[in-house]
Every structure is written in C-alpha cells, then in structure tokens.
Scaffold this motif. Structure first.
Motif, PDB file in Angstrom:
ATOM      1  N   SER A 227       0.856  -2.044  -0.081  1.00  0.00           N
ATOM      2  CA  SER A 227       0.425  -0.132  -0.212  1.00  0.00           C
ATOM      3  C   SER A 227       0.722   1.073   0.379  1.00  0.00           C
ATOM      4  O   SER A 227       1.958   1.059   0.682  1.00  0.00           O
ATOM      5  N   ALA A 228      -0.158   2.418  -0.314  1.00  0.00           N
ATOM      6  CA  ALA A 228       1.220   3.719  -0.888  1.00  0.00           C
ATOM      7  C   ALA A 228      -0.298   4.776   0.093  1.00  0.00           C
ATOM      8  O   ALA A 228      -1.077   4.787  -0.537  1.00  0.00           O
ATOM      9  N   LEU A 229       0.294   6.081   0.515  1.00  0.00           N
ATOM     10  CA  LEU A 229      -0.407   6.871   0.905  1.00  0.00           C
ATOM     11  C   LEU A 229       0.342   8.190   0.231  1.00  0.00           C
ATOM     12  O   LEU A 229       1.169   8.697   0.283  1.00  0.00           O
ATOM     13  N   ARG A 230      -0.736   8.437  -0.743  1.00  0.00           N
ATOM     14  CA  ARG A 230      -0.133  10.039  -1.814  1.00  0.00           C
ATOM     15  C   ARG A 230      -0.821  11.003  -0.603  1.00  0.00           C
ATOM     16  O   ARG A 230      -1.747  11.338   0.078  1.00  0.00           O
ATOM     17  N   TRP A 231       0.227  11.904  -0.176  1.00  0.00           N
ATOM     18  CA  TRP A 231      -0.145  13.120   0.652  1.00  0.00           C
ATOM     19  C   TRP A 231       0.946  14.106  -0.292  1.00  0.00           C
ATOM     20  O   TRP A 231       1.542  14.604  -1.394  1.00  0.00           O
ATOM     21  N   PRO A 232      -0.263  15.672  -0.078  1.00  0.00           N
ATOM     22  CA  PRO A 232      -1.312  15.357   1.298  1.00  0.00           C
ATOM     23  C   PRO A 232      -2.884  14.916   0.467  1.00  0.00           C
ATOM     24  O   PRO A 232      -3.091  15.631   0.915  1.00  0.00           O
TER      25      PRO A 232
END
Length: 865
Positions: free
Chosen positions: A399-404
């Motif tokens: 999994s990856a979190l796109r920020w912001p």
C-alpha cells in the motif's frame, strides 16, 4: 574559525570564572536562549554572587530549561560547568527531551580570568578559585564525549574565541522545508514485482538510468523494511537506493534493514525473521557484484536518519511510528522507537512481543505515517496516524499513501511469500481507498473513539479554527458544557455539528419597531456585501439531522452498531425525540425522500448533514409552553380582567381617574390576548409522524466534503426537491435583495411585512455566499446571518406589553456586542467541526468543536436576543 551546532540543542558553556562565558553567550545567542546561573541567583536572592542561593538558582534554571526544551527551543547554559556533577543533570535534561548536547569550552589563561575578576565588584574571591576551575576544566576536556556530549568544541585562547563564528544547522530529522508531494510506501520486504506494479499504478516509470520517476515531480518515500522474507531482495533494495541517490525518493530505515546492515558488517546477529533469505540472495550474486552491493547497502542504511519531519511539520514518516514529543528530534531513544516502536515486555500467544499502542494515545498535529506491524484489510486512520504496512509478503497487499491527497492505493500480493506466526495479514477483506465503502467493517478510529477521554475536554481550552483563529473556552464554561455532554447529549459519534446562535439585527431607529429589515440591509451594505438572501424564519425548533442511507452506511461511517441510521439533534446536541421509534421513522422518511430525489447518487454519498427547522414549536417546547408562556397568559388575563372589572365599577360610581385606568387596563388586556395568539399560532397537536413538518435550509456536508462553497440559494433550491417527494418537508421561501439598490431593499421590507403580517415569525438575512469573502477589508467580523423578527413574535420574547412606548425606549438600549461575538465564534466552530469530520480526523477533534459551541452557550448573554 566557524563551528556548526544543531538548531535544537542544549549548549553547555564551560570555563573558569572570568573566562568570558557571558560575553560569548551574548555575542552568539539570543538573550532568551541564554540561562545564566548568575542571573538565576539574582532572581531567587537579589544577589547574583550569593553562593548559598546556588541550589535554588539551579533548580529554577533547570525548570525553565526543561520548558524551553519541551517546546523545542535551543538552550544555552551559562555557568562554570567544570565539574561532572554539574553537567550530569544538564545531560539528563537533553536526553529527556531528545536535544543534542553540545559542549563549548572557553579555555583562557588564568591571568586573564584574574584580571577580569578584579574589575568586577561582585567577584571578590581569591586566585585559588580560578586555579581550581582551570584544573577541573582541563580534567573535564578528556571525558566530555564519554559523558554524552555529541559535539565538543575546545576554544583555546582569547584570539580563537574572539574570531569564532557559529552557524546553526537543522537536525538531520528536520526536513520541514521538503514539501512534496509524496507517495509513501509501506514495508516492501523484497516484493519487487508488486512494488513495480504499485509504482506504475502511481504513474511512475523508469528513466534512461533505470530510476523510477514521476512526470509531475512527485517523490517516493519508503518507510523501511525493504528486505527479508520476499523473493527479490537485491532488486528491491537496488531500486530504492537508485531512486534515493538520484533525488527521486526518500527513505527511512526499518528494523530489518538495520539488522541486515549489521549482518553484512560481520556483527553478531540472529539469522531469524527472514534474514536468511536476504543473505542467501546476496550470496548468490557474482562476487564483484556481491561485494559492491554489500558495501553500497551498508553505506546506504547507515546514512538513513531515524525519521523524517516534513512539509512544514505537517507530516512525519517513520518505520514503526513516532510520538509527538520525539518528532524532529534526535537521540538513541528516538532512533530505537522509530525502528522498533515500544513493547510492553510481554509476548502474545504466538510468541511475538506485545507492542504498546502509541497511536491510540497520539494527540499530535502532524500526520504520522508508518508501517512495521502488518495490518489486515485497508489501512485505517487512528488519531492522525496511519499504518500502511498491509502485509504484502504475507499475502496481503502493498500500500501507498498519496500526500497531501491522503489517497490510499494498494496492490494485492501475487503470492504468499512467507508464513507469519500471527494470523495472516490478508483476512479476505477488500482493500479499499481512504473513502471506505458501504458495508465496510467499523473503523479502528470509531472503535477507539467509542469512549472519549475526559482529559481532552476539561480545563481551559484553546480550539484552533480556520475562520476565526483560536477560540478560547474558559475553564468554567468547559465545566458547564461537560455537564450537558456527559448527562444529556447524544452519542458523540453524531455530534459533528452544532449550529451557532444568531444575533438579531441592530435596533430599529423608527419609533414603532424594535427590529426592522432596513437595519439588516444597511449592516451588510456597510460590510461591502451587495447580494443577500432573505430567508423565511419558521417558528419551530432548530434541528440538526445526520441521515444515513441505511443502517449499513451508519455502521461503516459512524460506527453505529445498534441498527441506528442517524440522529436528530437539538441545538444543544440532545436527541430531539424521546420516542426512539418516532426518531427512526422520521429518519427513514428523510432517507427515502433523499433517495427519491436522487440526491444520494447525485452527491455521491451515503450520509449527509442537514440544518433545519422542525415544526410545530411545541414538538420540542412543550415544557416552555406549559411552564412559561401559557401560565403568563393565563395569570395575566385573570389579573388584568379582575383589575379591569374593579376599575369599571369604580368609574360607574364616579370615582375620579377610574375611567382612564380602565382604558389603560383594556390596552393591557389586548396585549395579553395578542401574546396568547402569538405563541398559539405556532403550536398544534402532534400524535404521529404525519403531524410534523421539516423545513431544511442547509445541506452542510456529505462524504468527503462540506458543501459550504455553495451559496444559500443552491442549498434552498436543492432541499426544496424533497418537498416534492414527501409531505414531511416544507419549502423555505426566500427573496434575494441587492443592498445597493433602494427598490430592491424596499421589496425586501415589503416581503417581510407581508410575512409577519400573516403571522410569520420573521426572516433571516444572510450574505448569498455561505462563507462571504471580505470586500476591501470591510468583511472582517461579518455576521453569517442576522434575524429580523416580526412585531408580534417579539411580544412572546419581551412580554405582552413590550410595544408600550416606555418599554420600547428601554429595550432600545439592548447591547448586541456579546451576542455577535458568540455568533461568530460558534459559526467558526461549527464549520471547523464539519471540516474535521469530512477530513476523517479523530472523533475527539470533531467533538471538541461541538463541545466548544456548548461551552460558549453558557456565557451570560441576554437569552431574549
């Protein structure tokens, strides 16, 4: 000579009396950064040379130093500090607050110290003191690093001290100037194929040098544990090292990366938890390639810092997490926490260490993204933290979190590469985006927030809002709100919004009116707002509705686990209906109407928040009618009728003045009858759902966004569609007025006179834009709405005889300043709570805003306003 010190450090100056420490400190540091032992002796004893005050002086000095270090401020200790015993508590302070300890020794000839001391009237002591200081300084220089000082600078002689410059550098963890955007990736563990697929999904691609880059310049941020257990350790590590060295990525170390580094250095480690897989794959490389990889990997991991404090302090990336008090700091304990988290010292039934749930107690402002402990299903937010290790190597997902953006992107594992001692990371639940989905299990945040911590709501509170800055809640007001919340309010899960109080229009300048539309139009014109909306004011009770499409949606988004599908709340956050079956039927009908009007699909949501008026008035105000209005009317009628009969009888007997008194009493009786008629027209018998009417005027929020960017006309017109679907709804009549046009203003006045003449309560005047923009600076402090109540309705509020000239004269002196200040603050709190909720902030953060509204409502403001 130039020396560099960390911008967050505890600087300890060492030197004999007279060596120039205070002069040195004043030259290189801010006055607020320097804590001098002489100054603190003077503070506690009025004599900076008083040696018997030394103990108290250092207690005070260390107390203030602790406060500054807790607030992440540099501290300079100006004292002789030539004895190890004096330095030990200072080093303990640095360790406690994870500050870098720096020693700067000023080593000048003893004769110079003697000469300087002779010129100071408060330094009348013998040469032996300076000689002792000098001996102790020389002895200390050999041991400063061993004691724990990270940086030691020995300045020998006056010339070197005079020519010295000091520069400050951010701590290696402090990357607040690096703003992204980022794509943070959880524990890869050698799952190279899934990593490549995930990067492609994120729109990255390898360039000519085989470095994965994003066309828009986004940066990857790997959260560690690149190695062990998976099938392609070397390929994974190489991809990450290439990207980091090319500036296309950042990386923090994981405990597995650290352990492999130590193994490759030849240090003694246990070959467990997948380390053997990494070593075998490295060993299978051709010898030149193997040695090159070994050296490169060791240097790479050794150069990584424990965690990264990014994007202006809004984002923290760490392998196992990071407590608030450790963020942007540096110490052995900070690094250990970043690598391993914190354990309780116990083991679970699988023989694994039981980890302390630091995220459950996290209260920091920065978002902390981490991995380390695999979690099943989609990553879930908890108290502004997110664990994105979804156990790819165990058959879960990468999994990856796109920020912001806070968007989660996941790729399912292609195989189960390693067996876990604990239950498998992938438990069959679908991997979802951050928005969740209908039918999803109750979130970790809602499970955790089911019981709030009283410590988050007691004492003096400062609530940050986007619209009004910091809103202060005094301790006494907080106690009053806590009483309401703990005994009467609905479950906190539904308290995402409480409406603000509303200020009345300024007192009318005309003789016969207390409130009039002309003042409302003039008020907004004075604020530079030309377009306002006049909205019919229904005489009912303010109601906030949280409506879910069905009970399944209520469980997924609000954590409701008892079949609830929403809530109907009063202005003070209490359940509107005591009868749960009536409340459920009411919400079901609202949900059905939203479905029939196609608003669920049109707004792409399974829940919404409505602001409305619920009628009749007596549906909620029965107690007010029984205990106040009806008794006043009955008692007034009985008393005045008796007085009137007596006055008429006296007049018939020819008593002087009796006839005039009878005329006055007749007017009073007419006022009382008008009073009774005024409140009675807003009441009717309520026996079932069909006797209720709902007039919604704000569609405040839906999944993922507020609707405060839409103007009031949009809200009214959208909600008017519900009246075509159900007799429960009543349309709110509106009129738009141009405050700069006399004819338009007169049309608004005529509209109000017609409404109030027909028995209406009055109207609310609002800027057309929900959140009006400031115009030429004149919009500052603009009220979100003002109410203009009708002449007869005000009789209910101010009493039957309020229209008598002497009473109107007195009422014109009413002050609106406190009421308007409350209205502005409460409006800002309401908007803030909605925005926090749709951004999926912890419930305590949402609840804080509703709590603040209730606390402000306990302010002593005239309730008639």
């Amino acid at each position: 000579m130039n020396i560099e010190i960390p911008d967050f450090s505890l600087v300890v100056l060492l030197g004999a009396s007279g060596s120039g420490k205070s002069t040195f400190a004043a030259k290189h540091f801010l006055p607020t950064e320097v804590l001098s032992s002489d100054h603190f002796r003077a503070l506690v004893s009025d004599d900076e040379a008083s040696q018997d005050a030394t103990g108290d002086a250092f207690d005070a000095l260390q107390y203030l130093a602790a406060i500054r270090l807790r607030r992440r401020r540099l501290v300079v200790i100006d004292a002789t500090n030539v004895q190890e015993g004096a330095r030990k508590p200072l080093l303990e302070l640095a360790q406690r607050f994870h500050a870098v300890p720096v020693a700067i020794a000023l080593d000048v000839p003893e004769r110079v110290c003697h000469d300087r001391n002779r010129g100071r009237t408060n330094r009348d002591f013998g040469k032996h003191v300076v000689e002792r200081h000098a001996r102790e300084l020389r002895r200390s220089l050999r041991n400063l690093r061993r004691e724990g000082f990270r940086h030691v600078y020995h300045l020998g002689g006056e010339e070197q001290i005079a020519n010295l410059t000091i520069t400050r550098a951010p701590l290696w963890t402090d990357k607040r100037d690096v703003t992204g955007p980022f794509d943070l990736i959880g524990d890869v563990h050698g799952c190279y194929d899934e990593l490549s697929e995930l990067l492609t999904r994120l729109e990255y691609a390898p360039d000519a040098a085989n470095v994965w880059r994003h066309p828009a310049g986004r940066r990857l941020l790997f959260l560690g544990d690149l190695v062990d257990r998976g099938p392609k350790i070397v390929e994974t590590a190489t991809l990450v090292m290439d990207a980091v060295e090319a500036g296309a990525a950042l990386c923090v170390p994981g405990n597995h990366d650290n352990k492999l580094m130590r193994a490759l250095q030849g240090r003694s480690v246990q070959i467990t938890h997948g380390l053997g897989d990494s070593l075998a794959q490295i060993e299978a490389l051709p010898e030149p390639e193997r040695e090159a990889f070994r050296a490169r990997f060791v240097a790479f991991v050794d150069g990584l810092v424990s965690h990264l404090w990014l994007d202006g302090g809004r984002l923290v990336a760490a392998h196992a997490g990071m407590k608030e008090e450790m963020q942007g700091r540096a110490s052995g304990r900070v690094r250990d926490f970043a690598l391993y988290g914190e354990t309780t010292g116990e083991t679970d039934e699988f023989g694994l260490p039981v980890r302390w749930d630091w995220a459950a107690e996290y209260r920091g402002k920065a978002v902390v993204v981490y991995g380390h402990t695999p979690v099943p299903g989609p990553p879930q937010w908890l108290n502004n933290t997110l664990n994105i290790d979804t156990g790819c190597v165990f058959g879960g997902a990468l999994s990856a979190l796109r920020w912001p953006e806070k968007e989660i992107v996941s790729i399912h594992a292609r195989a189960v590469y390693a067996a876990s001692l604990a239950p498998p990371a992938g438990d069959g639940r679908p991997l979802l985006g951050a928005g969740g989905a209908r039918g999803a299990a109750i979130s970790e945040q809602w499970r955790h927030d089911d019981l709030l911590n009283i410590g988050d709501f007691t004492g003096r509170r400062v609530i940050e809002t986007r619209l009004a800055g910091n809103v202060l809640v005094a301790e006494g007001n907080a106690a009053a709100a806590l009483e309401v919340m703990s005994r009467f309010a609905a479950h906190p899960r539904w308290l995402l919004y409480l409406p603000p109080t509303m200020s009345p229009v300024e007192t009318s300048k005309t003789e016969e009116w207390l409130e009039h539309p002309a003042e409302a139009f003039a008020y907004y014109a004075g604020k530079g707002i030309e377009r306002v909306v006049c909205q019919e004011k229904h005489m009912g009770s303010r109601a906030v509705l949280i409506v879910c499409r069905d009970a399944q949606a209520a469980r997924a988004r609000f954590g409701a686990n008892d079949g609830e599908r929403g809530a109907i709340l009063t202005r003070t956050g209490r359940p509107f209906f005591e009868d749960a079956s009536l409340a459920d039927a009411f919400l079901s009908e609202v949900a059905r109407a939203l479905e029939a009007a196609n608003l669920w699909d049109e707004l792409e949501t399974d829940w919404c928040c409505l602001d409305a008026e619920l009628m009749p008035w007596n549906a909620k105000a029965q107690g007010l009618l029984r205990e106040q209005y009806a008794p006043v009317a009955a008692a007034g009628r009985a008393a005045v009728e008796a007085e009137l009969n007596a006055a008429r009888s006296a007049a018939m007997r020819g008593i002087a003045g009796a006839e005039k008194i009878a005329e006055q009493l007749q007017v009073r009786l007419a006022d009382i009858e008008s009073y009774a008629v005024a409140y009675a027209r807003y009441c009717w018998e309520v026996r079932s759902l069909t006797d209720l009417k709902l007039a919604p005027f704000h569609l405040l929020a839906v999944e993922g966004r507020t609707l405060l960017d839409r103007d009031h006309i949009w809200h009214i017109e959208t909600l008017a569609r519900l009246a075509a679907q159900s007799p429960l709804f009543q349309i709110t009549d509106t009129l738009e007025v141009d405050t700069s046009d006399a004819a338009s203003r007169q049309a608004g006045i005529t509209w109000w006179e017609r409404k109030t003449g027909a028995g209406g309560e009055g109207m609310v005047v609002k800027p057309r834009d929900f959140l009006p923009q400031r115009v030429g600076g004149r919009g500052r402090g603009c009220q979100p709405a003002v109410k203009v109540r009708g002449r007869e309705y005000l009789r209910i509020i101010y009493g039957p005889a309020y229209t008598e000239p002497e009473n109107l004269t007195r009422l014109r002196e009413r002050g609106l300043g406190a009421k308007r200040a409350l209205a502005s603050k409460e409006f800002a709190l309401g908007v803030e709570g909605l925005e926090r909720f749709v951004q999926r902030e912890p419930l305590r953060r949402v609840h804080e805003c509703a709590f603040g509204v209730l606390a402000l409502e306990s302010e002593p403001v005239d309730p008639r306003l």
